[in-house]
Scaffold this motif. Sequence first.
Motif, PDB file in Angstrom:
ATOM      1  N   GLY A   1      57.933  59.296  33.315  1.00 28.55           N
ATOM      2  CA  GLY A   1      57.334  58.622  32.172  1.00 28.55           C
ATOM      3  C   GLY A   1      57.209  57.145  32.467  1.00 28.55           C
ATOM      4  N   ALA A   2      56.074  56.556  32.116  1.00 27.98           N
ATOM      5  CA  ALA A   2      55.855  55.137  32.422  1.00 27.98           C
ATOM      6  C   ALA A   2      54.886  54.524  31.422  1.00 27.98           C
ATOM      7  CB  ALA A   2      55.313  54.969  33.846  1.00 27.98           C
ATOM      8  N   LEU A   3      55.007  53.222  31.250  1.00 27.61           N
ATOM      9  CA  LEU A   3      54.011  52.424  30.553  1.00 27.61           C
ATOM     10  C   LEU A   3      53.335  51.547  31.593  1.00 27.61           C
ATOM     11  CD1 LEU A   3      55.943  51.275  27.350  1.00 27.61           C
ATOM     12  CD2 LEU A   3      54.341  53.184  27.576  1.00 27.61           C
ATOM     13  N   ILE A   4      52.006  51.659  31.671  1.00 26.27           N
ATOM     14  CA  ILE A   4      51.237  50.865  32.623  1.00 26.27           C
ATOM     15  C   ILE A   4      50.392  49.870  31.837  1.00 26.27           C
ATOM     16  CG2 ILE A   4      49.537  50.922  34.474  1.00 26.27           C
ATOM     17  CD1 ILE A   4      50.432  53.709  35.134  1.00 26.27           C
ATOM     18  N   PHE A   5      50.701  48.581  31.969  1.00 26.94           N
ATOM     19  CA  PHE A   5      49.999  47.519  31.262  1.00 26.94           C
ATOM     20  C   PHE A   5      48.939  46.934  32.185  1.00 26.94           C
ATOM     21  CE2 PHE A   5      54.151  47.958  29.436  1.00 26.94           C
ATOM     22  CZ  PHE A   5      53.975  47.780  28.071  1.00 26.94           C
ATOM     23  N   ILE A   6      47.697  46.864  31.704  1.00 25.18           N
ATOM     24  CA  ILE A   6      46.586  46.373  32.505  1.00 25.18           C
ATOM     25  C   ILE A   6      45.881  45.259  31.754  1.00 25.18           C
ATOM     26  CG2 ILE A   6      44.451  46.979  33.701  1.00 25.18           C
ATOM     27  CD1 ILE A   6      45.400  49.861  33.790  1.00 25.18           C
ATOM     28  N   ASP A   7      45.776  44.080  32.387  1.00 26.84           N
ATOM     29  CA  ASP A   7      45.027  42.966  31.810  1.00 26.84           C
ATOM     30  C   ASP A   7      43.611  43.000  32.352  1.00 26.84           C
ATOM     31  OD1 ASP A   7      47.310  42.118  30.606  1.00 26.84           O
ATOM     32  OD2 ASP A   7      47.755  40.564  32.075  1.00 26.84           O
ATOM     33  N   LYS A   8      42.612  42.793  31.463  1.00 34.76           N
ATOM     34  CA  LYS A   8      41.239  42.775  31.949  1.00 34.76           C
ATOM     35  C   LYS A   8      41.026  41.552  32.830  1.00 34.76           C
ATOM     36  CE  LYS A   8      39.098  40.380  28.020  1.00 34.76           C
ATOM     37  NZ  LYS A   8      38.044  40.473  26.995  1.00 34.76           N
ATOM     38  N   PRO A   9      40.082  41.610  33.793  1.00 32.35           N
ATOM     39  CA  PRO A   9      39.854  40.495  34.709  1.00 32.35           C
ATOM     40  C   PRO A   9      39.412  39.254  33.958  1.00 32.35           C
ATOM     41  CG  PRO A   9      38.746  42.480  35.472  1.00 32.35           C
ATOM     42  CD  PRO A   9      39.220  42.763  34.090  1.00 32.35           C
ATOM     43  N   GLU A  10      39.962  38.097  34.361  1.00 36.23           N
ATOM     44  CA  GLU A  10      39.547  36.835  33.779  1.00 36.23           C
ATOM     45  C   GLU A  10      38.553  36.103  34.672  1.00 36.23           C
ATOM     46  OE1 GLU A  10      40.285  35.870  30.857  1.00 36.23           O
ATOM     47  OE2 GLU A  10      41.810  37.375  30.366  1.00 36.23           O
ATOM     48  N   SER A  11      38.567  36.420  35.972  1.00 37.55           N
ATOM     49  CA  SER A  11      37.723  35.688  36.909  1.00 37.55           C
ATOM     50  C   SER A  11      36.310  36.236  36.935  1.00 37.55           C
ATOM     51  CB  SER A  11      38.327  35.774  38.320  1.00 37.55           C
ATOM     52  OG  SER A  11      38.399  37.122  38.727  1.00 37.55           O
ATOM     53  N   ASP A  12      35.395  35.422  37.408  1.00 38.43           N
ATOM     54  CA  ASP A  12      34.012  35.831  37.602  1.00 38.43           C
ATOM     55  C   ASP A  12      33.952  36.752  38.808  1.00 38.43           C
ATOM     56  OD1 ASP A  12      31.322  36.104  38.068  1.00 38.43           O
ATOM     57  OD2 ASP A  12      30.940  33.984  38.452  1.00 38.43           O
ATOM     58  N   PRO A  13      33.493  38.023  38.633  1.00 35.34           N
ATOM     59  CA  PRO A  13      33.463  38.930  39.777  1.00 35.34           C
ATOM     60  C   PRO A  13      32.682  38.397  40.965  1.00 35.34           C
ATOM     61  CG  PRO A  13      33.121  40.141  37.738  1.00 35.34           C
ATOM     62  CD  PRO A  13      33.088  38.671  37.388  1.00 35.34           C
ATOM     63  N   ALA A  14      31.728  37.461  40.731  1.00 36.21           N
ATOM     64  CA  ALA A  14      30.977  36.891  41.843  1.00 36.21           C
ATOM     65  C   ALA A  14      31.879  36.033  42.724  1.00 36.21           C
ATOM     66  CB  ALA A  14      29.811  36.055  41.323  1.00 36.21           C
ATOM     67  N   GLY A  15      32.933  35.439  42.115  1.00 31.61           N
ATOM     68  CA  GLY A  15      33.838  34.604  42.881  1.00 31.61           C
ATOM     69  C   GLY A  15      35.039  35.366  43.393  1.00 31.61           C
ATOM     70  N   GLY A  16      35.277  36.551  42.847  1.00 27.97           N
ATOM     71  CA  GLY A  16      36.407  37.367  43.288  1.00 27.97           C
ATOM     72  C   GLY A  16      35.996  38.818  43.317  1.00 27.97           C
ATOM     73  N   GLN A  17      36.930  39.702  43.020  1.00 27.99           N
ATOM     74  CA  GLN A  17      36.630  41.124  43.007  1.00 27.99           C
ATOM     75  C   GLN A  17      36.872  41.738  41.634  1.00 27.99           C
ATOM     76  OE1 GLN A  17      39.157  41.771  46.642  1.00 27.99           O
ATOM     77  NE2 GLN A  17      37.470  43.084  47.233  1.00 27.99           N
ATOM     78  N   GLY A  18      37.139  40.904  40.652  1.00 25.73           N
ATOM     79  CA  GLY A  18      37.364  41.413  39.311  1.00 25.73           C
ATOM     80  C   GLY A  18      38.626  42.230  39.188  1.00 25.73           C
ATOM     81  N   ARG A  19      39.636  41.969  40.019  1.00 25.09           N
ATOM     82  CA  ARG A  19      40.867  42.750  39.991  1.00 25.09           C
ATOM     83  C   ARG A  19      41.698  42.379  38.767  1.00 25.09           C
ATOM     84  NH1 ARG A  19      38.636  45.946  43.709  1.00 25.09           N
ATOM     85  NH2 ARG A  19      39.296  45.577  45.862  1.00 25.09           N
ATOM     86  N   PRO A  20      42.116  43.365  37.974  1.00 24.88           N
ATOM     87  CA  PRO A  20      43.009  43.064  36.854  1.00 24.88           C
ATOM     88  C   PRO A  20      44.460  42.959  37.312  1.00 24.88           C
ATOM     89  CG  PRO A  20      42.509  45.376  36.883  1.00 24.88           C
ATOM     90  CD  PRO A  20      41.736  44.766  38.032  1.00 24.88           C
ATOM     91  N   ASN A  21      45.297  42.459  36.435  1.00 25.65           N
ATOM     92  CA  ASN A  21      46.735  42.442  36.673  1.00 25.65           C
ATOM     93  C   ASN A  21      47.329  43.747  36.158  1.00 25.65           C
ATOM     94  OD1 ASN A  21      46.492  39.706  37.520  1.00 25.65           O
ATOM     95  ND2 ASN A  21      46.501  39.087  35.372  1.00 25.65           N
ATOM     96  N   LEU A  22      48.452  44.143  36.732  1.00 27.38           N
ATOM     97  CA  LEU A  22      49.070  45.386  36.315  1.00 27.38           C
ATOM     98  C   LEU A  22      50.583  45.250  36.311  1.00 27.38           C
ATOM     99  CD1 LEU A  22      48.384  49.021  37.042  1.00 27.38           C
ATOM    100  CD2 LEU A  22      50.484  48.103  38.002  1.00 27.38           C
ATOM    101  N   SER A  23      51.208  45.801  35.280  1.00 27.92           N
ATOM    102  CA  SER A  23      52.663  45.909  35.211  1.00 27.92           C
ATOM    103  C   SER A  23      53.014  47.346  34.861  1.00 27.92           C
ATOM    104  CB  SER A  23      53.240  44.967  34.157  1.00 27.92           C
ATOM    105  OG  SER A  23      52.893  43.621  34.434  1.00 27.92           O
ATOM    106  N   VAL A  24      54.097  47.849  35.442  1.00 28.06           N
ATOM    107  CA  VAL A  24      54.506  49.223  35.164  1.00 28.06           C
ATOM    108  C   VAL A  24      56.020  49.269  35.039  1.00 28.06           C
ATOM    109  CG1 VAL A  24      54.524  49.755  37.639  1.00 28.06           C
ATOM    110  CG2 VAL A  24      54.442  51.624  35.989  1.00 28.06           C
ATOM    111  N   VAL A  25      56.502  50.032  34.086  1.00 28.74           N
ATOM    112  CA  VAL A  25      57.932  50.266  33.938  1.00 28.74           C
ATOM    113  C   VAL A  25      58.119  51.730  33.560  1.00 28.74           C
ATOM    114  CG1 VAL A  25      57.900  49.512  31.519  1.00 28.74           C
ATOM    115  CG2 VAL A  25      60.061  49.530  32.773  1.00 28.74           C
ATOM    116  N   GLY A  26      59.105  52.392  34.156  1.00 31.22           N
ATOM    117  CA  GLY A  26      59.245  53.812  33.866  1.00 31.22           C
ATOM    118  C   GLY A  26      60.518  54.413  34.415  1.00 31.22           C
ATOM    119  N   ALA A  27      60.620  55.718  34.251  1.00 37.63           N
ATOM    120  CA  ALA A  27      61.783  56.481  34.706  1.00 37.63           C
ATOM    121  C   ALA A  27      61.325  57.868  35.132  1.00 37.63           C
ATOM    122  CB  ALA A  27      62.820  56.593  33.591  1.00 37.63           C
TER     123      ALA A  27
END
Length: 406
Positions: A95-121
């Motif tokens: 069981g886990a909670l996966i937290f995903i933040d939407k991309p803040e950067s311009d995909p033209a300048g980066g790859q649009g990768r979001p941030n991710l946090s996960v906690v579980g057992a």
Amino acid sequence: MLQRSACFLCCLLSAVGAAAPALASDDPQAAAPVKSSEVAAPVESPQVSEPVKSSRLRSPEDGWLDLSLALDQAYGFVPLLVPITEPAVGEGAAGALIFIDKPESDPAGGQGRPNLSVVGALGTNNGTRGLFAADMRNWRNEHVKTLVGAVDASVNLQFYGIGRDPALEHDPRTFNLDTTAGTFQVKRRIGESRSWIGVGYVMASTRIRFERDPPAESLPRLDTDSRVGGLLPTITFDSRDNLFTPSKGNYLDASVGLFTKALGSDDEFQRVNLTAIHYRPLADNVTLGVMGSSTLSFGDTPFYLHPFIVLRGVPLMRYQGEQTAQLEGEVRWQFWRRFSVVGFAGTGRAWRDDRRGSSSTSVNTGGAGFRYELARKYGLHVGIDAAHGPDGMAYYVQFGSAWFRP
């Protein structure tokens, strides 16, 4: 155990994806038609339309279940309760909670990768238990990224020897690894390219218990406690269109683990890992993926950190060696709306060449599965695979690609 303990830290640790077709607005408005009053009047009064709010669990494009809008919200997360069917540790659940933040950067300048946090057992019926947490974050418009992870687990496994070992092949020894580990890694993007250089540090303290000691010739040195600490320099090229379920692009990674007493390790040893993954569209809605990797160990490597074959259909740590290599191919066909089928096949080899002599073992695997596109904006497909290997059938719940790399 670090490689599929990444499957245990994915089956324990790993992280994130993004960028694909943008979805419609979270709050679309539709103007209601202007109607005349039922009672004649000299002037018509138009009705004021109310905004029509779309569900955060359905796509405004096709009305199907889609978590993209929910993940776009602050603290958006995916709750997961998935079965564990890894043959090496038995049946259970994670069981886990996966937290995903939407991309803040311009995909033209980066790859649009979001941030991710996960906690579980997790827990299984052979007594394996574990807690895990990880965070992957992008900084400075995707020019710096960090990965932090921790795990506390008690894992029950079978030891079959390093390389092909006749004494253990049909009479493996059950053992327990009680591990507390943590890691930190930082990567820096090279200019505006898709290449990254990085360095990390890992520390793990492990207690080892065998139900019956293995033969002396199979494991000349048997420690009951082990501590490892080392640096993890790495260089990576990543042009995948998203991290979860890519349909095109390449991932190339070369990393070295340098474990020494000066860095907190009981033993002096090194591990080298090379990974190459290629994705290519073959036709509309058909994607070919090919993954090849090899891991080499040198020095006084603890037995549980010797590399092992990592393929669907092969139990965790079943085929270990001083060196391993594997190759796997997969075809995914998104045949109807959000539904896909996959077919895959792989081959792997583990070998050793030391004072005890040379030995090697090879395996072949294959199978099929299905996927559902759960978050289109993030390129996230989920599903299940059924794989057949030399030890029988195995089943794997997939959250993203089977070759997930952060």
